[in-house]
Design a protein around this motif. Structure first.
Motif, mmCIF file in Angstrom:
data_model
loop_
_atom_site.group_PDB
_atom_site.id
_atom_site.type_symbol
_atom_site.label_atom_id
_atom_site.label_comp_id
_atom_site.label_asym_id
_atom_site.label_seq_id
_atom_site.Cartn_x
_atom_site.Cartn_y
_atom_site.Cartn_z
ATOM 1 N N SER A 147 30.557 40.058 67.045
ATOM 2 C CA SER A 147 30.647 38.634 66.795
ATOM 3 C C SER A 147 32.047 38.110 67.119
ATOM 4 O O SER A 147 32.221 37.086 67.791
ATOM 5 C CB SER A 147 30.312 38.386 65.330
ATOM 6 O OG SER A 147 30.071 37.046 65.123
ATOM 7 N N GLN A 148 33.033 38.848 66.672
ATOM 8 C CA GLN A 148 34.420 38.418 66.885
ATOM 9 C C GLN A 148 34.751 38.390 68.378
ATOM 10 O O GLN A 148 35.318 37.431 68.894
ATOM 11 C CB GLN A 148 35.344 39.395 66.158
ATOM 12 C CG GLN A 148 36.768 38.906 66.056
ATOM 13 C CD GLN A 148 37.697 40.028 65.618
ATOM 14 O OE1 GLN A 148 37.266 41.019 65.008
ATOM 15 N NE2 GLN A 148 38.960 39.896 65.939
ATOM 16 N N GLU B 58 30.094 42.735 63.189
ATOM 17 C CA GLU B 58 31.283 41.888 62.998
ATOM 18 C C GLU B 58 32.179 41.948 64.234
ATOM 19 O O GLU B 58 32.683 40.934 64.702
ATOM 20 C CB GLU B 58 32.068 42.324 61.753
ATOM 21 C CG GLU B 58 31.361 42.001 60.439
ATOM 22 C CD GLU B 58 30.809 40.571 60.405
ATOM 23 O OE1 GLU B 58 31.567 39.642 60.712
ATOM 24 O OE2 GLU B 58 29.606 40.399 60.089
ATOM 25 N N GLN C 116 33.095 35.542 70.141
ATOM 26 C CA GLN C 116 33.764 34.258 69.885
ATOM 27 C C GLN C 116 34.990 34.101 70.771
ATOM 28 O O GLN C 116 35.254 33.030 71.310
ATOM 29 C CB GLN C 116 34.166 34.155 68.414
ATOM 30 C CG GLN C 116 33.017 33.672 67.550
ATOM 31 C CD GLN C 116 33.308 33.790 66.064
ATOM 32 O OE1 GLN C 116 34.453 34.017 65.679
ATOM 33 N NE2 GLN C 116 32.292 33.639 65.257
ATOM 34 N N GLU C 117 35.732 35.195 70.942
ATOM 35 C CA GLU C 117 36.919 35.142 71.811
ATOM 36 C C GLU C 117 36.511 34.802 73.245
ATOM 37 O O GLU C 117 37.129 33.983 73.907
ATOM 38 C CB GLU C 117 37.647 36.488 71.793
ATOM 39 C CG GLU C 117 38.386 36.759 70.510
ATOM 40 C CD GLU C 117 38.833 38.223 70.416
ATOM 41 O OE1 GLU C 117 39.059 38.669 69.287
ATOM 42 O OE2 GLU C 117 38.945 38.898 71.473
#
Lengths: 241, 269
Positions: free
Chosen positions: A30-31, A27, A34-35
């Motif tokens: 992934s976060q 997680e 994305q940033e």
């Protein structure tokens, strides 16, 4: 048709960003990804990427390679190779059509450069090392209030950067004039990036996300050339003599 | 081909309309056929400053919408027969203007006129955008205070990136600084930015400094562009601006403190 004209193998070098993982928390990865992608969508869209698991394996952190690959593909990245994986991880990757990149497999000494990064980068951070060396972006006109400049490389500016302007570069920033606006170097996490300018009156300066605002820059002598760099996660502003 | 000049600033109340009226009159007085267009649709000030508000029948929006032709809408100035005014509509808003329509009007004017002065509204929205889009030269009117300087800088960024010349990769708009409402006494006492401060921040070609002057308000009230008040400091400063724009060399005036001058004269401290 002459058979030899159908195909050819040539030796060559191709460049793809290398995603080095320091965390196995899917997680978080992934976060963070994305940033990163949001900060330079054009750069990352459908970009090939190599992922490097040597840091994780070094620290006995397990990771679900299949889940990682599908996560990368969801984010419109194309995993084109696995590095530093153990035989099981390599097998998992191959099963999903991701080849093993033998550039540096597990057990090889880690480049000192990467170890330095490890010191300064927060624990849960995926660092994307940009293997593509793009030429510096050059700007000769003033960057006025309200204008934004993003360079996926080094950024060289020969004119002033006004208050209210924002300049960003993945590499170093050189300003051969006065900096009054916001300047962010190493925006993809390159802690080696530096910022140089002839007169620092900035609203904000940042290297790899570590920043100071004009409030903290009061003591800096004006009209003197300075450089800004990171040392042990602290932003150092130093007059150039 | 006409030269299209936009008088712009970002900030309001800095003297755009006063400047538009003055330089349009100055150019016309020198024999160049000049049109001045009020882009401030919805507010309409230029006709007041030019003293032709009673003669407005058709306006800029009528021409764009094809409800009147240019000759019907252009008002010849009563002081100078080389000067024409295209007034703004007061009953419409800035959405009544569009890029294509403005382009058409400017093109038609270009056939007949030497200079076209576009008086931009304040702000950086549609009206200001349309006023600067087709420009060849920009007079950036700035007051010696930080917010005005900041807004001018913002406007310069827009000129450099969003104009027709920028979009077509042509030679960029020539940008000139016009420092208005300059009060040398207040500069000296540190209440206002000095000419040097403003120049350092904007680094633009300076076309002139217009002193803060009662004559500007008097001129506005009587509907005669201040440049025609040849005795006034502001009128003379605008005459210098026009001369410099046309390539003449003129020393800068009205930048030294009056108090300082007397102090020097009488040797006081």
């Amino acid at each position: 048709m002459n058979q030899s004209s159908i195909l050819d193998f040539r030796s060559g070098t191709s460049f793809a960003p290398i995603l080095i993982l320091y965390s196995n928390d899917m997680e978080m990865i992934s976060q963070r990804l994305q940033e990163k992608i949001a900060s330079a969508p054009d750069f990352f869209r459908n970009s090939p990427v190599l992922f490097d698991l040597s840091e994780l394996n070094e620290n006995d952190m397990e990771i679900d390679v299949a889940a990682l690959i599908s996560r990368l593909r969801q984010l419109s990245l194309f995993p084109v190779g696995i590095r530093g994986g153990d035989p099981l991880q390599e097998k998992q990757a191959l099963a999903l059509a991701v080849p093993v990149d033998s550039g540096r497999s597990r057990g090889d000494p880690i480049l000192p450069e990467i170890q330095k990064r490890d010191d300064a980068v927060p624990e849960f951070q995926a660092v994307i090392r940009d293997a593509v060396r793009t030429p510096a972006m050059m700007i000769t006109q003033p960057v006025r209030s309200g204008q934004r400049v993003y360079a996926a490389s080094d950024l060289v500016i020969l004119a002033q950067v006004s208050a209210g302007a924002e300049i960003m570069a993945e590499g170093n920033i050189h300003i051969y004039n006065t900096l009054r606006g916001r300047a962010l170097a190493g925006v993809q996490g390159d802690i080696e990036a530096r910022l140089f300018c002839l007169d620092l009156q900035a609203e904000l300066v940042s290297i790899a996300g570590i920043y100071k605002t004009s409030e903290d820059l009061k003591e800096i002598s004006r009209k003197k050339p300075v450089q800004v760099y990171l040392q042990d996660q602290a932003l150092i502003i130093e007059e150039l003599s | 081909m006409a030269r299209i000049i936009v008088v712009t600033s970002g900030k309001g109340g800095v003297g755009k309309t006063t400047t538009s009226a003055a330089i349009a009159m100055g150019l016309a007085k020198r024999g160049h056929k000049t049109a001045v267009i009020d882009f401030d649709v919805g507010l309409r000030n230029l006709d007041l400053i030019m003293g032709c508000e009673r003669r407005v029948v058709y306006d800029f929006v009528n021409v764009i919408n094809g409800e009147a032709n240019l000759n019907q809408a252009l008002i010849r100035d009563k002081n100078c027969n080389q000067l024409y005014i295209l007034p703004a509509s007061q009953t419409r808003d800035k959405d009544a203007l569009n890029l294509e329509g403005v382009g058409r009007v400017l093109e038609e004017l270009s056939k007949d006129f030497k200079y076209i002065v576009c008086d931009s509204p304040a702000g950086i929205e549609k009206g200001a955008y349309l006023a600067m889009y087709y420009a060849d030269d920009a007079f950036v009117v700035t007051n010696p205070e930080v917010s005005s300087v900041r807004d001018s800088d913002r406007m310069l960024g827009i000129l450099a990136s969003k104009s027709r010349r920028a979009e077509l990769n042509m030679e960029p708009i020539k940008e000139y600084l016009l420092l208005s409402r300059y009060d040398s006494d207040r500069v000296e006492s540190g209440e206002m930015l000095s000419l040097e401060d403003v120049q350092e921040i904007l680094s633009l070609h300076l076309l002139g400094v217009i002193p803060e002057s009662k004559s500007v308000l008097n001129a506005s009230n009587s509907g005669i562009p201040v440049i025609l008040d040849e005795k006034s400091d502001a009128g003379q400063a605008y005459a210098d601006v026009v001369a410099r724009y046309l390539g003449e060399k003129k020393p800068l005036r009205f930048i030294d403190s009056k108090k300082g001058f007397f102090r020097k004269l009488f040797g006081g401290k």
